[in-house]
Design an enzyme around this catalytic site. Structure first.
Site, PDB file in Angstrom:
ATOM      1  N   GLU A 259       6.511  -3.502   3.182  1.00 44.15           N
ATOM      2  CA  GLU A 259       6.782  -2.104   2.842  1.00 44.15           C
ATOM      3  C   GLU A 259       6.145  -1.264   3.952  1.00 44.15           C
ATOM      4  O   GLU A 259       5.085  -0.689   3.791  1.00 44.15           O
ATOM      5  CB  GLU A 259       6.195  -1.752   1.475  1.00 44.15           C
ATOM      6  CG  GLU A 259       6.700  -0.400   0.981  1.00 44.15           C
ATOM      7  CD  GLU A 259       6.097   0.001  -0.353  1.00 44.15           C
ATOM      8  OE1 GLU A 259       6.601   0.972  -0.944  1.00 44.15           O
ATOM      9  OE2 GLU A 259       5.122  -0.635  -0.800  1.00 44.15           O
TER      10      GLU A 259
ATOM     11  N   HIS B 284       0.794   5.121   2.414  1.00 42.28           N
ATOM     12  CA  HIS B 284       0.756   4.343   3.655  1.00 42.28           C
ATOM     13  C   HIS B 284       0.080   5.175   4.734  1.00 42.28           C
ATOM     14  O   HIS B 284       0.347   6.378   4.866  1.00 42.28           O
ATOM     15  CB  HIS B 284       2.172   3.947   4.094  1.00 42.28           C
ATOM     16  CG  HIS B 284       2.844   2.997   3.153  1.00 42.28           C
ATOM     17  ND1 HIS B 284       2.860   1.637   3.359  1.00 42.28           N
ATOM     18  CD2 HIS B 284       3.519   3.218   1.998  1.00 42.28           C
ATOM     19  CE1 HIS B 284       3.507   1.053   2.368  1.00 42.28           C
ATOM     20  NE2 HIS B 284       3.922   1.999   1.524  1.00 42.28           N
TER      21      HIS B 284
ATOM     22  N   HIS C  58      10.986   5.200   1.228  1.00 42.61           N
ATOM     23  CA  HIS C  58      10.017   5.987   1.997  1.00 42.61           C
ATOM     24  C   HIS C  58      10.766   6.710   3.114  1.00 42.61           C
ATOM     25  O   HIS C  58      10.421   6.614   4.287  1.00 42.61           O
ATOM     26  CB  HIS C  58       8.906   5.097   2.549  1.00 42.61           C
ATOM     27  CG  HIS C  58       7.935   4.654   1.505  1.00 42.61           C
ATOM     28  ND1 HIS C  58       6.888   5.455   1.085  1.00 42.61           N
ATOM     29  CD2 HIS C  58       7.862   3.514   0.777  1.00 42.61           C
ATOM     30  CE1 HIS C  58       6.200   4.805   0.147  1.00 42.61           C
ATOM     31  NE2 HIS C  58       6.779   3.638  -0.063  1.00 42.61           N
TER      32      HIS C  58
ATOM     33  N   ARG D   4      24.060  19.655  -5.308  1.00 39.09           N
ATOM     34  CA  ARG D   4      24.872  19.760  -4.089  1.00 39.09           C
ATOM     35  C   ARG D   4      24.493  18.708  -3.047  1.00 39.09           C
ATOM     36  O   ARG D   4      25.140  18.621  -2.003  1.00 39.09           O
ATOM     37  CB  ARG D   4      24.724  21.160  -3.478  1.00 39.09           C
ATOM     38  CG  ARG D   4      25.467  22.246  -4.255  1.00 39.09           C
ATOM     39  CD  ARG D   4      25.518  23.548  -3.493  1.00 39.09           C
ATOM     40  NE  ARG D   4      24.196  24.136  -3.329  1.00 39.09           N
ATOM     41  CZ  ARG D   4      23.635  24.964  -4.230  1.00 39.09           C
ATOM     42  NH1 ARG D   4      24.292  25.272  -5.341  1.00 39.09           N
ATOM     43  NH2 ARG D   4      22.436  25.468  -4.029  1.00 39.09           N
TER      44      ARG D   4
ATOM     45  N   ASP E 157       6.400   2.567 -15.611  1.00 39.97           N
ATOM     46  CA  ASP E 157       5.061   2.639 -16.187  1.00 39.97           C
ATOM     47  C   ASP E 157       4.836   3.927 -16.960  1.00 39.97           C
ATOM     48  O   ASP E 157       3.736   4.175 -17.457  1.00 39.97           O
ATOM     49  CB  ASP E 157       3.997   2.494 -15.093  1.00 39.97           C
ATOM     50  CG  ASP E 157       4.078   3.592 -14.030  1.00 39.97           C
ATOM     51  OD1 ASP E 157       5.040   4.385 -14.047  1.00 39.97           O
ATOM     52  OD2 ASP E 157       3.173   3.635 -13.175  1.00 39.97           O
ATOM     53  N   GLY E 158       5.868   4.778 -17.074  1.00 40.56           N
ATOM     54  CA  GLY E 158       5.724   6.049 -17.764  1.00 40.56           C
ATOM     55  C   GLY E 158       5.109   7.119 -16.908  1.00 40.56           C
ATOM     56  O   GLY E 158       4.925   8.252 -17.375  1.00 40.56           O
TER      57      GLY E 158
ATOM     58  N   ASP F  76       5.097  -2.597  -8.334  1.00 41.42           N
ATOM     59  CA  ASP F  76       4.450  -1.884  -7.220  1.00 41.42           C
ATOM     60  C   ASP F  76       2.949  -1.816  -7.484  1.00 41.42           C
ATOM     61  O   ASP F  76       2.279  -0.821  -7.195  1.00 41.42           O
ATOM     62  CB  ASP F  76       5.035  -0.482  -7.037  1.00 41.42           C
ATOM     63  CG  ASP F  76       4.641   0.158  -5.698  1.00 41.42           C
ATOM     64  OD1 ASP F  76       4.191  -0.575  -4.796  1.00 41.42           O
ATOM     65  OD2 ASP F  76       4.751   1.392  -5.570  1.00 41.42           O
TER      66      ASP F  76
ATOM     67  N   ALA G 145      -0.540   6.162  -5.815  1.00 46.71           N
ATOM     68  CA  ALA G 145      -0.721   5.072  -4.847  1.00 46.71           C
ATOM     69  C   ALA G 145      -0.468   3.737  -5.529  1.00 46.71           C
ATOM     70  O   ALA G 145      -1.388   2.993  -5.874  1.00 46.71           O
ATOM     71  CB  ALA G 145      -2.124   5.126  -4.255  1.00 46.71           C
ATOM     72  N   GLY G 146       0.795   3.426  -5.773  1.00 42.53           N
ATOM     73  CA  GLY G 146       1.125   2.219  -6.509  1.00 42.53           C
ATOM     74  C   GLY G 146       0.840   2.399  -7.990  1.00 42.53           C
ATOM     75  O   GLY G 146       0.583   3.501  -8.474  1.00 42.53           O
TER      76      GLY G 146
END
Length: 402
Positions: free
Chosen positions: A131, A143, A197, A229, A250-251, A275, A310-311
């Protein structure tokens, strides 16, 4: 039956896979493979017989995208990978792709080689997922911008070679100079190309898919959203039957109602990923993700001092529960999103993702509340008591999604 079959018979279960439900189900495991299945009384005698007393029985979960778990980060080398995977396996993930964040090229080559070494000794590791580093600095998420670069052919070739035929997947931003040519190189090498990304448009996403990209990395996150659009990459993926759509359920990353839209728009093509970073299945605290610091509070992982997610701290059994109980996905489709769909994305659906004769003996037994009870991977029982504390929060977050 008078003949005793070698191996193990599991019986008295409710089978559930992407092909549907079968009650009073039994299956025989010999070595690493399912060798017979059936239903009703009269299951074969075997060296070991296990009564599952009506538990749900599903194929083992496959995670296309995970960075760590159980307090361990996959970027930190083989020992950390092994420890982190133990947590995910306890939660039903029997096959994993090891994801790496953007790092200096030399470090990425070393990591890819280490993962290739692990693949040789651990069949539950399917390979690696880069990734990065070929990501947009404007949608970099968690990242390090210092390590992002354009996908020059020479660097693409170096990474493919370092993986020694175990680089399964790579995420890149198609708008970067040289990205379309990189897709050609990667597809020719048998690597599944994912787009993400990225600041790409609807049309650019279509172009990348036509070039051979086949996965959308964590849909809705780190990319333009759906605008009336400017439909963007998510709608392009919805419309293309060749594309698998990763979803972090994960909500927090995606509202369950939006997740339901994805399932309706792309039936059979949503792959539930974690992730996950190091805190998955573990506890709150401060962690490293590559060279960046992540603060985990109430199961929500944010880059230190920011509102950037972050993940996740997700495990796949929790994703299954959220899919069924909060998103309203039919159990059959939810299980398929954890099993057969990710197997198809990697071209491995001939061996993984179903409870049928000839398939790998990857099996998860769950209770009526979709909580994992027992796991078998490659025919062997997995210790489900490893780090069984669920660290992930499941409440809807108002935090800005990265």
């Amino acid at each position: 039956m008078s003949t005793v079959t070698k191996g193990t018979v599991l019986f008295g279960a409710r089978k559930l896979d992407a092909r549907g439900q079968v009650d009073d189900f039994w299956m025989v495991i010999e070595g690493t493979t399912i060798t017979a299945t059936g239903s009703g009384p009269g299951h074969p005698d075997a060296e070991q017989a296990i009564d599952l007393h009506g538990s749900w029985l599903t194929p083992g979960f496959i995670d296309l995208h995970s960075h760590g778990g159980g307090g361990h980060s996959f970027d930190n080398g083989p020992a950390e990978i092994i420890e982190g995977l133990a947590t995910h396996r306890a939660h039903g993930t029997t096959r994993s792709v090891i994801s790496l964040v953007a790092n200096p090229m030399a470090e990425l080559r070393t990591s890819l080689g280490q993962i290739a070494d692990l693949v040789e000794v651990d069949p539950l590791i399917l390979g690696s997922h880069l990734e990065g580093p070929f990501l947009s600095p404007h949608y970099r998420g968690a990242h390090n911008v210092e390590y992002l670069r354009d996908p020059e052919a020479v660097h693409v070739d170096e990474l493919i070679a370092a993986g020694r035929d175990t680089l399964r997947q790579i995420t890149l931003a198609p708008e970067l100079p040289g990205a379309m040519e990189a897709i050609d190189i990667l597809v020719a090498a048998g690597v599944a190309v994912a787009i993400g990304h990225s600041d790409l448009s609807f049309e650019m996403a279509q172009g990348a898919f036509d070039r051979g990209a086949r996965i959308l990395t964590h849909a809705f996150n780190a990319m333009p959203g759906i605008h009336h659009r400017a439909p963007g990459p998510v709608v392009a993926a919805f419309e293309d039957d060749r594309v698998t759509i990763e979803l972090i359920l994960d909500g927090q990353h995606v509202h369950p109602d939006v997740a339901a839209l994805a399932f309706r728009s792309a039936p059979g093509r949503v792959a539930l990923i974690t992730d996950a970073m190091a805190a998955a299945g573990y506890q709150d605290g401060d962690y490293n993700l590559g060279t960046l610091t992540v603060a985990v509070r109430d199961g929500l992982a944010l880059l230190r001092g920011t509102t950037t997610i972050a993940g996740s701290t997700l495990t796949q059994d929790v994703a299954l529960q959220i899919a069924i109980t909060r998103t309203g996905v039919a159990p059959r489709d939810a299980v398929g999103a954890l099993t057969l769909t990710p197997a198809k994305a990697l071209g491995l659906d001939h061996r993984f993702g179903l409870l049928e004769t000839g398939y790998a003996a990857d099996v998860v037994a769950l209770d009526a509340n979709w909580t994992v009870q027992r796991v078998w991977a490659n025919g062997s029982a997995i210790d489900t008591e490893v780090n069984r504390t669920i660290g992930g929060a499941t409440s809807i977050s108002t935090t800005r999604l990265y």
